[in-house]
Motif scaffolding. Structure first.
Motif, PDB file in Angstrom:
ATOM      1  N   ALA A   1       0.834  -1.206   0.000  1.00  0.00           N
ATOM      2  CA  ALA A   1       0.000   0.000   0.000  1.00  0.00           C
ATOM      3  C   ALA A   1       0.869   1.257   0.000  1.00  0.00           C
ATOM      4  CB  ALA A   1      -0.929  -0.013   1.216  1.00  0.00           C
ATOM      5  N   LEU A   2       1.929   1.245   0.784  1.00  0.00           N
ATOM      6  CA  LEU A   2       2.830   2.406   0.807  1.00  0.00           C
ATOM      7  C   LEU A   2       3.487   2.618  -0.555  1.00  0.00           C
ATOM      8  CD1 LEU A   2       4.514   1.889   4.294  1.00  0.00           C
ATOM      9  CD2 LEU A   2       3.248   3.935   3.579  1.00  0.00           C
ATOM     10  N   ALA A   3       3.847   1.516  -1.211  1.00  0.00           N
ATOM     11  CA  ALA A   3       4.575   1.615  -2.475  1.00  0.00           C
ATOM     12  C   ALA A   3       3.672   2.039  -3.629  1.00  0.00           C
ATOM     13  CB  ALA A   3       5.223   0.263  -2.798  1.00  0.00           C
ATOM     14  N   THR A   4       2.372   1.866  -3.481  1.00  0.00           N
ATOM     15  CA  THR A   4       1.476   2.119  -4.614  1.00  0.00           C
ATOM     16  C   THR A   4       0.517   3.293  -4.372  1.00  0.00           C
ATOM     17  OG1 THR A   4      -0.089   0.491  -3.747  1.00  0.00           O
ATOM     18  CG2 THR A   4       1.516  -0.305  -5.356  1.00  0.00           C
ATOM     19  N   THR A   5       0.713   4.016  -3.282  1.00  0.00           N
ATOM     20  CA  THR A   5      -0.168   5.141  -2.957  1.00  0.00           C
ATOM     21  C   THR A   5       0.602   6.451  -3.118  1.00  0.00           C
ATOM     22  OG1 THR A   5      -1.368   3.754  -1.400  1.00  0.00           O
ATOM     23  CG2 THR A   5      -1.658   6.132  -1.169  1.00  0.00           C
TER      24      THR A   5
ATOM     25  N   VAL B   1      -3.325  12.804  -3.530  1.00  0.00           N
ATOM     26  CA  VAL B   1      -4.421  12.489  -4.448  1.00  0.00           C
ATOM     27  C   VAL B   1      -5.759  12.715  -3.739  1.00  0.00           C
ATOM     28  CG1 VAL B   1      -5.538  10.665  -5.787  1.00  0.00           C
ATOM     29  CG2 VAL B   1      -3.034  10.825  -5.721  1.00  0.00           C
ATOM     30  N   GLY B   2      -6.616  13.513  -4.365  1.00  0.00           N
ATOM     31  CA  GLY B   2      -7.940  13.746  -3.788  1.00  0.00           C
ATOM     32  C   GLY B   2      -7.963  14.785  -2.688  1.00  0.00           C
ATOM     33  N   LEU B   3      -6.816  15.359  -2.383  1.00  0.00           N
ATOM     34  CA  LEU B   3      -6.763  16.369  -1.327  1.00  0.00           C
ATOM     35  C   LEU B   3      -7.341  17.678  -1.851  1.00  0.00           C
ATOM     36  CD1 LEU B   3      -5.560  16.665   1.597  1.00  0.00           C
ATOM     37  CD2 LEU B   3      -3.561  17.708   0.501  1.00  0.00           C
ATOM     38  N   ASN B   4      -8.137  18.342  -1.044  1.00  0.00           N
ATOM     39  CA  ASN B   4      -8.663  19.652  -1.431  1.00  0.00           C
ATOM     40  C   ASN B   4      -7.478  20.603  -1.650  1.00  0.00           C
ATOM     41  OD1 ASN B   4      -9.835  22.264  -1.462  1.00  0.00           O
ATOM     42  ND2 ASN B   4     -11.575  21.510  -0.254  1.00  0.00           N
ATOM     43  N   PRO B   5      -7.385  21.237  -2.835  1.00  0.00           N
ATOM     44  CA  PRO B   5      -6.240  22.122  -3.114  1.00  0.00           C
ATOM     45  C   PRO B   5      -6.078  23.216  -2.057  1.00  0.00           C
ATOM     46  CG  PRO B   5      -7.569  21.797  -5.086  1.00  0.00           C
ATOM     47  CD  PRO B   5      -8.322  21.148  -3.960  1.00  0.00           C
ATOM     48  N   ARG B   6      -7.181  23.573  -1.398  1.00  0.00           N
ATOM     49  CA  ARG B   6      -7.090  24.613  -0.356  1.00  0.00           C
ATOM     50  C   ARG B   6      -6.319  24.122   0.872  1.00  0.00           C
ATOM     51  NH1 ARG B   6     -12.926  26.286   0.899  1.00  0.00           N
ATOM     52  NH2 ARG B   6     -13.425  24.231   0.082  1.00  0.00           N
ATOM     53  N   ASP B   7      -6.093  22.786   0.943  1.00  0.00           N
ATOM     54  CA  ASP B   7      -5.302  22.236   2.052  1.00  0.00           C
ATOM     55  C   ASP B   7      -3.839  22.036   1.650  1.00  0.00           C
ATOM     56  OD1 ASP B   7      -7.244  22.047   4.072  1.00  0.00           O
ATOM     57  OD2 ASP B   7      -8.092  20.242   3.133  1.00  0.00           O
ATOM     58  N   GLY B   8      -3.475  22.628   0.498  1.00  0.00           N
ATOM     59  CA  GLY B   8      -2.126  22.403  -0.020  1.00  0.00           C
ATOM     60  C   GLY B   8      -1.008  22.864   0.902  1.00  0.00           C
ATOM     61  N   ALA B   9      -1.292  23.833   1.757  1.00  0.00           N
ATOM     62  CA  ALA B   9      -0.242  24.347   2.643  1.00  0.00           C
ATOM     63  C   ALA B   9      -0.283  23.680   4.020  1.00  0.00           C
ATOM     64  CB  ALA B   9      -0.397  25.858   2.798  1.00  0.00           C
ATOM     65  N   ASN B  10      -1.026  22.569   4.102  1.00  0.00           N
ATOM     66  CA  ASN B  10      -1.195  21.870   5.390  1.00  0.00           C
ATOM     67  C   ASN B  10      -0.596  20.475   5.274  1.00  0.00           C
ATOM     68  OD1 ASN B  10      -2.109  20.473   7.630  1.00  0.00           O
ATOM     69  ND2 ASN B  10      -4.186  21.325   7.559  1.00  0.00           N
ATOM     70  N   PRO B  11       0.689  20.302   5.610  1.00  0.00           N
ATOM     71  CA  PRO B  11       1.315  18.980   5.440  1.00  0.00           C
ATOM     72  C   PRO B  11       0.677  17.909   6.321  1.00  0.00           C
ATOM     73  CG  PRO B  11       2.783  20.491   6.627  1.00  0.00           C
ATOM     74  CD  PRO B  11       1.626  21.309   6.135  1.00  0.00           C
ATOM     75  N   TRP B  12       0.199  18.282   7.486  1.00  0.00           N
ATOM     76  CA  TRP B  12      -0.475  17.295   8.356  1.00  0.00           C
ATOM     77  C   TRP B  12      -1.685  16.715   7.604  1.00  0.00           C
ATOM     78  CZ3 TRP B  12       3.740  18.064  10.272  1.00  0.00           C
ATOM     79  CH2 TRP B  12       4.106  18.048  11.614  1.00  0.00           C
TER      80      TRP B  12
ATOM     81  N   ILE C   1      -2.153   8.611   4.587  1.00  0.00           N
ATOM     82  CA  ILE C   1      -2.096   7.455   5.500  1.00  0.00           C
ATOM     83  C   ILE C   1      -3.451   6.769   5.583  1.00  0.00           C
ATOM     84  CG2 ILE C   1      -1.796   6.826   7.941  1.00  0.00           C
ATOM     85  CD1 ILE C   1       0.430   9.063   7.971  1.00  0.00           C
ATOM     86  N   ASP C   2      -4.532   7.522   5.540  1.00  0.00           N
ATOM     87  CA  ASP C   2      -5.868   6.903   5.526  1.00  0.00           C
ATOM     88  C   ASP C   2      -6.021   6.005   4.299  1.00  0.00           C
ATOM     89  OD1 ASP C   2      -6.700   8.056   7.869  1.00  0.00           O
ATOM     90  OD2 ASP C   2      -7.995   9.565   6.932  1.00  0.00           O
ATOM     91  N   ARG C   3      -5.544   6.489   3.135  1.00  0.00           N
ATOM     92  CA  ARG C   3      -5.687   5.675   1.915  1.00  0.00           C
ATOM     93  C   ARG C   3      -4.783   4.447   1.963  1.00  0.00           C
ATOM     94  NH1 ARG C   3      -4.003   8.519  -2.420  1.00  0.00           N
ATOM     95  NH2 ARG C   3      -3.273  10.318  -1.239  1.00  0.00           N
ATOM     96  N   VAL C   4      -3.586   4.597   2.548  1.00  0.00           N
ATOM     97  CA  VAL C   4      -2.691   3.443   2.720  1.00  0.00           C
ATOM     98  C   VAL C   4      -3.347   2.404   3.635  1.00  0.00           C
ATOM     99  CG1 VAL C   4      -0.527   2.695   3.793  1.00  0.00           C
ATOM    100  CG2 VAL C   4      -0.540   4.686   2.273  1.00  0.00           C
ATOM    101  N   ALA C   5      -3.867   2.866   4.761  1.00  0.00           N
ATOM    102  CA  ALA C   5      -4.474   1.942   5.725  1.00  0.00           C
ATOM    103  C   ALA C   5      -5.693   1.249   5.118  1.00  0.00           C
ATOM    104  CB  ALA C   5      -4.852   2.678   7.001  1.00  0.00           C
ATOM    105  N   GLY C   6      -6.489   1.994   4.360  1.00  0.00           N
ATOM    106  CA  GLY C   6      -7.666   1.392   3.722  1.00  0.00           C
ATOM    107  C   GLY C   6      -7.280   0.293   2.754  1.00  0.00           C
TER     108      GLY C   6
END
Ligand SMILES: [Zn+2]
Length: 383
Positions: free
Chosen positions: A317-321, A325-336, A343-348
C-alpha cells in the motif's frame, strides 16, 4: 426515515466478510415526540428532517472545514476507527474456550505437575503449587480477589511468591489485594516502571534480574528470561520446563487478533521478532495472558503468518499510494492534512488486502484491523 447513501465501497471485500454491501450515513431525525402524531404529521416531520439533513450533508463536504466528507475510493467495508459498527463479526469457534462458571467468575485449568492457569476468559494468570506454598504469576485486578478461592480449590498452602510478567496494571494490579508479604520477582525494567507509577496496588519487586533468573521452590522450577523490548520494557518469558508451559503476556493471542496496534507494542520490530522467538523455544502449552484458551504451536504460527501478511499489505500500500491524491487544493499548505489523507488511503488499502483471508480466521479482525494497518504503515514508513 432519511438515508443519505454513501458511495459504494470495495464490493469484493464486502461480499467476502458477509456484511451489508451498502453502508449508509443515517442522519436520524428524532422520533420520540413523533410517535403520537398522525401519519401526515409524521411524514411532514420526516420530510423536513430529510431536507434539513440533505442540506447539512451537502454543506458538510465542501463548506464545513473539519467535517466528514465522502469516503475514500475503495473504502473497506470494515468500519474505520471512529465509525460505529452495527454488529461485529462473529467469534469463530476456534477462538472459544471452556465456559467460566458465572458464580465463581474464574476457571482453573490444570496444566500438570502443580501448575494451573486461572482465567476469566479475558485475562490469564498462573499458580504454581510446591511443598510449602504457592507462586502466583500475575494477579489481574479483574479476578485477583477470587485468587485465594481458586488456590483453595487445589491447596491450603500460603502464597509465598509473586512473579510479575510486566508492569501493566491490568495484569499485576491485583497484587496488593492478595495480602501477606510475598517475595515479588520481576525484571529490572519492571521495577523501574513501577517506581515511576507509584501505585500502591502494585508493590515494588523484592527480587529483580536483567537477563535470566531461575526461581526454585521445593521441587518446582520457573525459568524467567528477558528477550528485549517488544510489548513493553521488562516483559519477560516465564518457562515451566517440567510442565512444558511457556507464559508470555500480551504478545500472542490464541485464536484472536492482537489487541489494537499489535497489543500496544512499544517496539513493533521487537514485537515481530518476539513472536518468532516464541516459535523457536521448546514448549507444548502457551499462556498468553489474555483470551479464553491456552495456545498451541499452531496458534503462534498463525500469529506469525498474520504479522507477515500485515507487513506485506502495508508495504504494498505504501509503495502504490501517492501523496496528495484527492486532497482539497485549499489544504495544499497543510502537510499534516496531506499525510492524514495519504495514511488513511494506505491503511484502507491494507485493510482491503487482508480482509478476504483473515476476517473469518482470527476473532476480532474487524475490531482492530484498521489499528494494525495504521501501526504497521507507520513502523515501515519511519522506523
Ligand atoms: Zn501489557
Amino acid at each position: 426515515m432519511c438515508h443519505a447513501p454513501r458511495p459504494s465501497r470495495g464490493a469484493a471485500a464486502q461480499a467476502e466478510v458477509g456484511v451489508s454491501p451498502t453502508r449508509t450515513v443515517n442522519h436520524m431525525p428524532t422520533f420520540r415526540t413523533v410517535t403520537t402524531l398522525g401519519t401526515t404529521a409524521f411524514a411532514i416531520h420526516v420530510l423536513s428532517a430529510c431536507v434539513a439533513d440533505t442540506r447539512a450533508a451537502s454543506r458538510t463536504a465542501e463548506e464545513v472545514p473539519g467535517a466528514a466528507g465522502e469516503p475514500y475510493p475503495q473504502m473497506p467495508s470494515i468500519a474505520a476507527i471512529g465509525e460505529r459498527t452495527g454488529k461485529y463479526l462473529d467469534v469463530p469457534e476456534s477462538a472459544k474456550g471452556p465456559a467460566v462458571d458465572p458464580a465463581k467468575g474464574y476457571r482453573l485449568q490444570d496444566l500438570g505437575r502443580g501448575l494451573y492457569m486461572v482465567t476469566d476468559n479475558a485475562y490469564q494468570s498462573m499458580l504454581l503449587v510446591y511443598d510449602r506454598g504457592v507462586v502466583v504469576i500475575d494477579a489481574p485486578p479483574a479476578y485477583a480477589a477470587r485468587l485465594p478461592q481458586a488456590i483453595a480449590e487445589v491447596t491450603d498452602k500460603p502464597i509465598t511468591h509473586v512473579v510479575y510478567s510486566h508492569s501493566h496494571v491490568d495484569h499485576v494490579g491485583g497484587t496488593k489485594a492478595l495480602g501477606g508479604q510475598p517475595v515479588i520477582v520481576a525484571h529490572d525494567e519492571t521495577a523501574r516502571l513501577l517506581k515511576r507509577a507509584a501505585d500502591r496496588n502494585r508493590p515494588l519487586p523484592t527480587v529483580t534480574f536483567a537477563d535470566r533468573y531461575t526461581l526454585r521452590v521445593g521441587a518446582q522450577v520457573l525459568e524467567l528470561s528477558y528477550h528485549g523490548n517488544a510489548h513493553e520494557p521488562g516483559n519477560i518469558f516465564i518457562h515451566a520446563p517440567a510442565q512444558r508451559v511457556l507464559m508470555v503476556v500480551d504478545v500472542v493471542f490464541p485464536g484472536w487478533m492482537p489487541w489494537r496496534r499489535f497489543a500496544l507494542a512499544k517496539d513493533i520490530h521487537g514485537y515481530f521478532a518476539q513472536v518468532d522467538q516464541i516459535r523457536t523455544l521448546d514448549w507444548d502449552t502457551l499462556v498468553g495472558g489474555h483470551v479464553a484458551r491456552t495456545g498451541t504451536r499452531a496458534d503462534v504460527e498463525t500469529q506469525a503468518e498474520f504479522n507477515r501478511d500485515v507487513k506485506q499489505a502495508a508495504a504494498t500500500a505504501l509503495a502504490t499510494t501517492k501523496l496528495g491524491v484527492g486532497l482539497n487544493p485549499r489544504d495544499g499548505a497543510n502537510p499534516w492534512a496531506g499525510f492524514d489523507n495519504y495514511i488513511d488511503r494506505v491503511a484502507g488499502q491494507c485493510v482491503n488486502a487482508l480482509t478476504p483471508k483473515w476476517s473469518s480466521r482470527l476473532a476480532g479482525f474487524d475490531v482492530y484491523i484498521w489499528d494494525q494497518c495504521y501501526a504497521m504503515e507507520q513502523s515501515l514508513r519511519i522506523e
